[in-house]
Design an enzyme around this catalytic site. Structure first.
Site, PDB file in Angstrom:
ATOM      1  N   ALA A 192       0.805  -1.216   0.000  1.00  0.00           N
ATOM      2  CA  ALA A 192       0.000   0.000   0.000  1.00  0.00           C
ATOM      3  C   ALA A 192       0.839   1.268   0.000  1.00  0.00           C
ATOM      4  CB  ALA A 192      -0.910  -0.018   1.218  1.00  0.00           C
ATOM      5  N   ASN A 196       1.361  -3.363   8.231  1.00  0.00           N
ATOM      6  CA  ASN A 196       2.170  -3.716   7.052  1.00  0.00           C
ATOM      7  C   ASN A 196       2.967  -2.544   6.491  1.00  0.00           C
ATOM      8  OD1 ASN A 196       1.391  -6.578   6.622  1.00  0.00           O
ATOM      9  ND2 ASN A 196      -0.633  -5.633   6.641  1.00  0.00           N
ATOM     10  N   HIS A 246      -1.603   7.384   3.485  1.00  0.00           N
ATOM     11  CA  HIS A 246      -0.290   7.027   4.039  1.00  0.00           C
ATOM     12  C   HIS A 246       0.667   8.161   3.706  1.00  0.00           C
ATOM     13  CE1 HIS A 246      -1.635   2.947   4.756  1.00  0.00           C
ATOM     14  NE2 HIS A 246      -2.077   2.886   3.519  1.00  0.00           N
TER      15      HIS A 246
HETATM   16  N1  LIG Z   1       1.835  -5.065   2.447  1.00  0.00           N
HETATM   17  C1  LIG Z   1       0.759  -4.294   2.484  1.00  0.00           C
HETATM   18  O1  LIG Z   1       0.809  -3.091   2.216  1.00  0.00           O
HETATM   19  C2  LIG Z   1      -0.556  -4.908   2.860  1.00  0.00           C
HETATM   20  C3  LIG Z   1      -1.716  -4.171   2.644  1.00  0.00           C
HETATM   21  C4  LIG Z   1      -2.923  -4.756   2.987  1.00  0.00           C
HETATM   22  C5  LIG Z   1      -2.974  -6.024   3.557  1.00  0.00           C
HETATM   23  N2  LIG Z   1      -1.835  -6.706   3.766  1.00  0.00           N
HETATM   24  C6  LIG Z   1      -1.845  -8.037   4.383  1.00  0.00           C
HETATM   25  O2  LIG Z   1      -2.212  -8.989   3.410  1.00  0.00           O
HETATM   26  C7  LIG Z   1      -2.826 -10.111   4.050  1.00  0.00           C
HETATM   27  C8  LIG Z   1      -4.106 -10.488   3.343  1.00  0.00           C
HETATM   28  O3  LIG Z   1      -5.021  -9.410   3.386  1.00  0.00           O
HETATM   29  P1  LIG Z   1      -6.574  -9.617   2.962  1.00  0.00           P
HETATM   30  O4  LIG Z   1      -7.202  -8.273   3.016  1.00  0.00           O
HETATM   31  O5  LIG Z   1      -6.671 -10.424   1.733  1.00  0.00           O
HETATM   32  O6  LIG Z   1      -7.082 -10.470   4.216  1.00  0.00           O
HETATM   33  P2  LIG Z   1      -8.348 -11.438   4.278  1.00  0.00           P
HETATM   34  O7  LIG Z   1      -8.610 -11.675   5.726  1.00  0.00           O
HETATM   35  O8  LIG Z   1      -9.444 -10.952   3.427  1.00  0.00           O
HETATM   36  O9  LIG Z   1      -7.804 -12.810   3.623  1.00  0.00           O
HETATM   37  C9  LIG Z   1      -6.922 -13.685   4.221  1.00  0.00           C
HETATM   38  C10 LIG Z   1      -7.289 -15.085   3.753  1.00  0.00           C
HETATM   39  O10 LIG Z   1      -6.287 -15.986   4.173  1.00  0.00           O
HETATM   40  C11 LIG Z   1      -6.909 -17.136   4.669  1.00  0.00           C
HETATM   41  N3  LIG Z   1      -6.046 -17.749   5.679  1.00  0.00           N
HETATM   42  C12 LIG Z   1      -5.812 -17.304   6.926  1.00  0.00           C
HETATM   43  N4  LIG Z   1      -4.968 -18.139   7.555  1.00  0.00           N
HETATM   44  C13 LIG Z   1      -4.666 -19.118   6.669  1.00  0.00           C
HETATM   45  C14 LIG Z   1      -3.862 -20.252   6.729  1.00  0.00           C
HETATM   46  N5  LIG Z   1      -3.180 -20.567   7.826  1.00  0.00           N
HETATM   47  N6  LIG Z   1      -3.791 -21.054   5.647  1.00  0.00           N
HETATM   48  C15 LIG Z   1      -4.463 -20.747   4.511  1.00  0.00           C
HETATM   49  N7  LIG Z   1      -5.253 -19.674   4.396  1.00  0.00           N
HETATM   50  C16 LIG Z   1      -5.355 -18.865   5.469  1.00  0.00           C
HETATM   51  C17 LIG Z   1      -8.234 -16.696   5.274  1.00  0.00           C
HETATM   52  O11 LIG Z   1      -9.155 -17.763   5.249  1.00  0.00           O
HETATM   53  C18 LIG Z   1      -8.623 -15.581   4.334  1.00  0.00           C
HETATM   54  O12 LIG Z   1      -9.413 -16.075   3.288  1.00  0.00           O
HETATM   55  C19 LIG Z   1      -3.008  -9.701   5.519  1.00  0.00           C
HETATM   56  O13 LIG Z   1      -1.945 -10.223   6.280  1.00  0.00           O
HETATM   57  C20 LIG Z   1      -2.890  -8.205   5.484  1.00  0.00           C
HETATM   58  O14 LIG Z   1      -2.427  -7.709   6.727  1.00  0.00           O
HETATM   59  C21 LIG Z   1      -0.625  -6.182   3.413  1.00  0.00           C
END
Ligand SMILES: NC(=O)c1ccc[n+]([C@@H]2O[C@H](COP(=O)([O-])OP(=O)(O)OC[C@H]3O[C@@H](n4cnc5c(N)ncnc54)[C@H](O)[C@@H]3O)[C@@H](O)[C@H]2O)c1
Length: 274
Positions: A131, A197, A227
């Site tokens: 992001a 993140n 941000h």
């Molecule tokens: N780097 C960045 O700038 C940034 C920005 C936004 C989100 N993120 C991160 O990206 C990740 C995903 O975000 P999202 O919005 O898609 O979240 P989300 O909650 O919509 O999706 C996560 C998915 O992963 C699955 N999951 C959870 N634990 C699991 C496991 N052990 N094995 C298999 N599947 C599993 C869940 O069932 C869910 O469907 C999060 O960790 C979030 O913090 C990073």
């Protein structure tokens, strides 16, 4: 391309949607790693909603089956616990991984496990810019003396619901921008792991978790996730302010994150990287 995705939540689904609009298709194969309870639902969604996306679609529930699928590009978008659970064994098997849940690396022991696994497996762990932008510049400056990085994360009040912010301030009734956290990226990662993140990405690229200053703000006058960060150094000073639209169905996540994953995929496929 043989693509594997760990997790099938908001980011993964939007990624798949966007991939279907690109010209890289069909993928040779798409393998999704999900929790066992969601296996059938995820398979059905991929087979019915994304016809033509990949020649072969598989849904697996552990990292060994994912490795056996021989993916050449693996994206983690499942959360901090999933990074710890799967990524070390995948790296150890010599497979590169693009990690989206960058905040997971705020825990020193996890960062160390990932580093050791990557070294043992001869694989690379790449952290997506997600992001935030300007990471190339910050990372280029990180050996410069006196580098200072200050980050402000500003989101609509309800984007902070379910975090300690709701105990610190009255999220439903504030009428102007209200700061509820000021501290280091380390403290932010511990107290606000789901929002950590960007702060973690800045910390890893720049001056580390203890020296990166973070302010978190709820603002009823913004509709986007904002941000802002400032970099001061002997070589270059710069400020960046991004206003990111949230993903459908998840006010905490910026859609830009998906585009930054797409960029990595484009660079993987393309003979020229940018
Ligand atoms: N780097 C960045 O700038 C940034 C920005 C936004 C989100 N993120 C991160 O990206 C990740 C995903 O975000 P999202 O919005 O898609 O979240 P989300 O909650 O919509 O999706 C996560 C998915 O992963 C699955 N999951 C959870 N634990 C699991 C496991 N052990 N094995 C298999 N599947 C599993 C869940 O069932 C869910 O469907 C999060 O960790 C979030 O913090 C990073």
């Amino acid at each position: 391309m043989r693509l594997a995705i760990i997790g099938y939540g908001n980011i993964a689904k939007t990624l798949v949607e966007q991939l279907q609009k690109t010209s890289y298709l069909p993928l040779e194969s798409l393998c999704v790693l999900t929790i066992p309870e969601r296996r059938d639902e995820v398979l059905l969604s991929l087979q019915t909603d994304y016809i033509g996306l990949a020649k072969v679609i598989r849904v697996v529930t552990n990292s060994y089956d994912l490795i056996a699928d021989e993916p050449d590009f693996i994206v983690e978008c499942a959360g901090h616990d999933a990074v710890e659970q799967y990524v070390p064994s995948i790296l150890m098997a010599g497979k590169n991984v693009l990690v989206v849940s960058v905040g997971a690396l705020a825990t020193r022991s996890i960062e160390q496990r990932l580093k050791t696994a990557a070294l043992k497996g001869g694989a690379k762990l790449t952290l997506v810019s997600g992001a935030i932008g300007g990471i190339d510049l910050l990372s280029a400056l990180n050996s410069v003396e006196d580098l200072q990085v200050t980050y402000k994360g500003i989101k609509p009040p309800m984007a902070w619901a379910g975090t300690p912010a709701q105990d610190a301030i009255d999220l439903g009734n504030i009428t102007s921008a209200t700061m509820f956290f000021k501290g280091t990226a380390k403290e932010a990662a511990i107290q606000y792991p789901k929002n950590a993140n960007v702060a973690a990405t800045l910390a890893i690229a720049g001056v580390g978790f203890e020296k990166t200053q973070v302010m978190l703000i709820a603002d009823p006058n913004v509709i986007s996730n904002r941000h802002e960060y400032q970099v001061r150094s002997l070589i270059s000073n710069y400020s960046i302010c991004l206003e990111n639209m949230p993903l459908k169905g998840n006010a905490k996540t910026s859609i830009l994150t998906v585009y930054s994953i797409l960029r990595e995929i484009k660079n993987y496929i393309s003979p020229i990287n940018i």
